[in-house]
Design a protein around this motif. Structure first.
Motif, PDB file in Angstrom:
ATOM      1  N   ALA A 133      12.138  52.687   4.907  1.00 12.79           N
ATOM      2  CA  ALA A 133      12.921  53.142   6.057  1.00 12.79           C
ATOM      3  C   ALA A 133      14.349  52.611   5.951  1.00 12.79           C
ATOM      4  O   ALA A 133      14.580  51.465   5.552  1.00 12.79           O
ATOM      5  N   LEU A 134      15.315  53.472   6.307  1.00 15.14           N
ATOM      6  CA  LEU A 134      16.714  53.060   6.249  1.00 15.14           C
ATOM      7  C   LEU A 134      17.065  52.086   7.367  1.00 15.14           C
ATOM      8  O   LEU A 134      17.809  51.119   7.152  1.00 15.14           O
ATOM      9  N   ASP A 135      16.530  52.323   8.559  1.00 15.07           N
ATOM     10  CA  ASP A 135      16.849  51.488   9.717  1.00 15.07           C
ATOM     11  C   ASP A 135      15.559  51.182  10.474  1.00 15.07           C
ATOM     12  O   ASP A 135      15.242  51.842  11.469  1.00 15.07           O
ATOM     13  N   PRO A 136      14.778  50.192  10.018  1.00 16.83           N
ATOM     14  CA  PRO A 136      13.499  49.890  10.665  1.00 16.83           C
ATOM     15  C   PRO A 136      13.692  49.476  12.119  1.00 16.83           C
ATOM     16  O   PRO A 136      14.721  48.925  12.506  1.00 16.83           O
ATOM     17  N   GLY A 137      12.678  49.730  12.913  1.00 17.47           N
ATOM     18  CA  GLY A 137      12.732  49.375  14.327  1.00 17.47           C
ATOM     19  C   GLY A 137      11.999  50.402  15.168  1.00 17.47           C
ATOM     20  O   GLY A 137      11.441  51.384  14.662  1.00 17.47           O
ATOM     21  N   TRP A 138      11.990  50.163  16.481  1.00 16.01           N
ATOM     22  CA  TRP A 138      11.251  51.035  17.375  1.00 16.01           C
ATOM     23  C   TRP A 138      11.851  52.439  17.461  1.00 16.01           C
ATOM     24  O   TRP A 138      11.134  53.420  17.689  1.00 16.01           O
ATOM     25  N   TYR A 139      13.148  52.548  17.282  1.00 22.80           N
ATOM     26  CA  TYR A 139      13.752  53.886  17.303  1.00 22.80           C
ATOM     27  C   TYR A 139      13.220  54.720  16.136  1.00 22.80           C
ATOM     28  O   TYR A 139      12.870  55.898  16.301  1.00 22.80           O
ATOM     29  N   PHE A 140      13.142  54.104  14.955  1.00 17.22           N
ATOM     30  CA  PHE A 140      12.590  54.817  13.801  1.00 17.22           C
ATOM     31  C   PHE A 140      11.124  55.156  14.029  1.00 17.22           C
ATOM     32  O   PHE A 140      10.675  56.271  13.725  1.00 17.22           O
ATOM     33  N   ARG A 141      10.369  54.218  14.578  1.00 14.35           N
ATOM     34  CA  ARG A 141       8.940  54.471  14.802  1.00 14.35           C
ATOM     35  C   ARG A 141       8.723  55.633  15.767  1.00 14.35           C
ATOM     36  O   ARG A 141       7.882  56.511  15.524  1.00 14.35           O
ATOM     37  N   MET A 142       9.468  55.633  16.878  1.00 10.13           N
ATOM     38  CA  MET A 142       9.276  56.693  17.876  1.00 10.13           C
ATOM     39  C   MET A 142       9.705  58.055  17.318  1.00 10.13           C
ATOM     40  O   MET A 142       9.017  59.067  17.528  1.00 10.13           O
ATOM     41  N   SER A 143      10.827  58.084  16.599  1.00  7.94           N
ATOM     42  CA  SER A 143      11.266  59.364  16.016  1.00  7.94           C
ATOM     43  C   SER A 143      10.265  59.857  14.978  1.00  7.94           C
ATOM     44  O   SER A 143       9.995  61.064  14.878  1.00  7.94           O
ATOM     45  N   CYS A 144       9.692  58.915  14.224  1.00  5.74           N
ATOM     46  CA  CYS A 144       8.700  59.281  13.209  1.00  5.74           C
ATOM     47  C   CYS A 144       7.427  59.816  13.880  1.00  5.74           C
ATOM     48  O   CYS A 144       6.872  60.834  13.451  1.00  5.74           O
ATOM     49  N   ILE A 145       6.978  59.157  14.958  1.00  4.87           N
ATOM     50  CA  ILE A 145       5.764  59.593  15.658  1.00  4.87           C
ATOM     51  C   ILE A 145       5.957  60.984  16.255  1.00  4.87           C
ATOM     52  O   ILE A 145       5.113  61.873  16.091  1.00  4.87           O
ATOM     53  N   VAL A 146       7.071  61.171  16.955  1.00  3.49           N
ATOM     54  CA  VAL A 146       7.330  62.474  17.599  1.00  3.49           C
ATOM     55  C   VAL A 146       7.402  63.581  16.544  1.00  3.49           C
ATOM     56  O   VAL A 146       6.841  64.676  16.716  1.00  3.49           O
ATOM     57  N   THR A 147       8.090  63.305  15.441  1.00  2.00           N
ATOM     58  CA  THR A 147       8.252  64.323  14.402  1.00  2.00           C
ATOM     59  C   THR A 147       6.922  64.678  13.753  1.00  2.00           C
ATOM     60  O   THR A 147       6.588  65.866  13.591  1.00  2.00           O
ATOM     61  N   LEU A 148       6.133  63.668  13.385  1.00  2.00           N
ATOM     62  CA  LEU A 148       4.880  63.921  12.677  1.00  2.00           C
ATOM     63  C   LEU A 148       3.834  64.562  13.577  1.00  2.00           C
ATOM     64  O   LEU A 148       3.114  65.481  13.157  1.00  2.00           O
ATOM     65  N   VAL A 149       3.734  64.086  14.832  1.00  2.48           N
ATOM     66  CA  VAL A 149       2.771  64.686  15.761  1.00  2.48           C
ATOM     67  C   VAL A 149       3.166  66.133  16.074  1.00  2.48           C
ATOM     68  O   VAL A 149       2.312  67.032  16.105  1.00  2.48           O
ATOM     69  N   GLY A 150       4.458  66.352  16.291  1.00  2.00           N
ATOM     70  CA  GLY A 150       4.920  67.723  16.520  1.00  2.00           C
ATOM     71  C   GLY A 150       4.638  68.625  15.331  1.00  2.00           C
ATOM     72  O   GLY A 150       4.244  69.787  15.499  1.00  2.00           O
ATOM     73  N   GLY A 151       4.814  68.108  14.126  1.00  2.17           N
ATOM     74  CA  GLY A 151       4.529  68.898  12.929  1.00  2.17           C
ATOM     75  C   GLY A 151       3.063  69.264  12.821  1.00  2.17           C
ATOM     76  O   GLY A 151       2.712  70.402  12.477  1.00  2.17           O
TER      77      GLY A 151
END
Length: 449
Positions: A149-167
């Motif tokens: 990850a380029l910028d680890p943290g909760w922002y990355f985690r939430m964006s990753c969760i939303v993107t993958l679940v939406g996909g």
């Protein structure tokens, strides 16, 4: 004597296909949605270090990463928005079907027809969201642990969760739309497309190993022959049938007496199709997806799981076979061939098996036959999936030449072709009915003159 349906099937041609506008529209609709799916596999999740990811995928492609790449059409290797693939939906379907066999309320819903089916589908979607969220969070944490990850943290985690679940939910919707408005089974076609799309790269990798000397020419020829033999064996077994004779007594309608007839109830050697290997593979992916991406930060528990349940390991192969056999029996008994429903339908149509009383005795006899057929069917599935898996792990050949991928490709192809033929036959029947109606109108008009 050749039946009318077989005669019509032999007359199918490209001209008949060109006239079947509804079928053509269904095929174009299916191809359009599958193209959308392939485009989505190349759209990356935000915040991923693509260079580090590529290095990681190159090292993990021979292990469990190859399995993940196969079922996601290469999306997980690129960390696309469809990186979770359709596996959470399949896992949720497994759980709901298991619960429906054990929970009386869910079993009652299955008997309520269309409304009950919609309710069960709704529960399956809820389960898909839950499992996808859980897997997406684990994947996001593992990506951070593996320094991807380029910028680890909760922002990355939430964006990753939303993107993958939406996909995943979008893929589920695509599959349902293909099944309802396209041709073939949408979920199976999505997996099929993912496998086919990655085969050219797998072939290039395979032959490059031969050029570099990692694989001898004899091994390359042997693998090609094995794939051809497995494809032929799968086609033969998928077309194999056990026919049960059904007789219908004489019946009187008004003053007319109709003679009784006889037909056959066809039972496939593998009634469950490609579902057992897919279900078994999805269960094997659940505990290993997160550990694959965690790299050196893998916990002792995950390290132990990978050590014993990695591809080619004895426990992995044993669990794989056990799950294939279990789901072959479970899916056949609860979904693809319900003996109680078949017995009731035969009773309502006044049909019977010679020497067997209608009702419960017929259901018991069908259970007896199906259980013994599935001994051969589950053994066939296990052999097709297990033998190439052993050779693949020993020779480090691409995962796409495994038995599961061959079985999926062949089975989905045969199922889709049979549905295309069914639509063409229906179109021909409609044409014959229209012609007969026009001839009848012409005769009546001539008679009036």
């Amino acid at each position: 004597m050749v039946s009318a349906a077989e005669q019509m099937a032999s007359n199918l041609s490209w001209s008949a296909f060109g006239k079947a506008t509804d079928l053509r529209n269904r095929i174009l609709f299916t191809l359009g949605l599958l193209i959308v799916y392939r485009i989505g596999t190349y759209i990356p999740v935000p915040g991923i270090d693509t260079i580090a990811l590529k290095e990681f995928v190159d090292t993990a492609s021979t292990g469990i990463g190859g399995m993940l790449n196969m079922f996601t059409g290469g999306a997980i290797g690129r960390m696309g928005v469809f990186a979770l693939g359709i596996m959470p939906y399949i896992s949720a379907s497994i759980i709901v079907q298991l619960l429906a066999a054990m929970v009386p309320q869910l079993e009652q819903l299955k008997k309520e027809g269309e409304q009950g089916r919609k309710k069960i589908n709704q529960y399956t979607r809820y389960g898909t969201v839950f499992l996808a969220t859980f897997q997406a969070y684990g994947l996001a944490v593992s990506i951070e642990s593996g320094d991807l990850a380029l910028d680890p943290g909760w922002y990355f985690r939430m964006s990753c969760i939303v993107t993958l679940v939406g996909g995943t939910m979008f893929l589920m919707w695509l599959g349902e739309q293909i099944t309802a408005r396209g041709i073939g089974n949408g979920i199976s076609l999505i997996i099929f497309t993912g496998i086919i799309a990655e085969i050219p790269a797998a072939l290039a990798q395979f032959f490059s190993q031969g050029r570099s000397g990692a694989l001898s020419p004899a091994v390359i020829v042997g693998v090609i022959v094995m794939v051809v033999v497995v494809i032929g064996f799968v086609v033969h077994m998928e077309r194999a049938l056990r026919k049960i004779r059904i007789e219908y007594p004489r019946r009187q309608v008004g003053m007319k007496v109709y003679d009784g007839g006889a037909s056959h109830l066809p039972l496939k050697i593998n009634p469950s199709g490609v579902i057992p290997p897919i279900f078994a593979s999805s269960l094997l992916l659940l505990p290993t997806t997160v550990s694959t991406f965690s790299g050196n930060s893998t916990s002792p528990l995950m390290s132990t799981i990978l050590a014993y349940f990695g591809p080619g390991q004895p426990l992995y192969l044993l669990f794989f076979v056990a799950m294939i056999v279990f789901f072959a029996y479970f899916y056949t008994a609860n979904v693809s061939f319900k003996t109680d429903d078949v017995a009731d339908n035969l009773k309502n149509q006044n049909g019977f098996i010679p020497g067997i009383r209608p009702g419960k005795n017929t259901a018991a006899y069908l259970d007896y036959v199906v259980v013994r057929i599935l001994v051969l069917g589950s053994a066939y599935l296990s052999a097709v999936c297990l033998l190439p898996e052993i050779l693949r792990s020993q020779l480090a050949i691409p995962f796409y030449f495994g038995g599961t991928s061959v079985l999926i490709v062949v089975s989905v192809t045969m199922d889709t072709i049979s549905q295309v033929q069914s639509h063409l036959l229906a179109h021909q029947y409609e044409g014959l009915i229209e012609r007969s109606q026009l001839r009848g109108k012409r005769r009546r008009s001539r008679g009036r003159k």
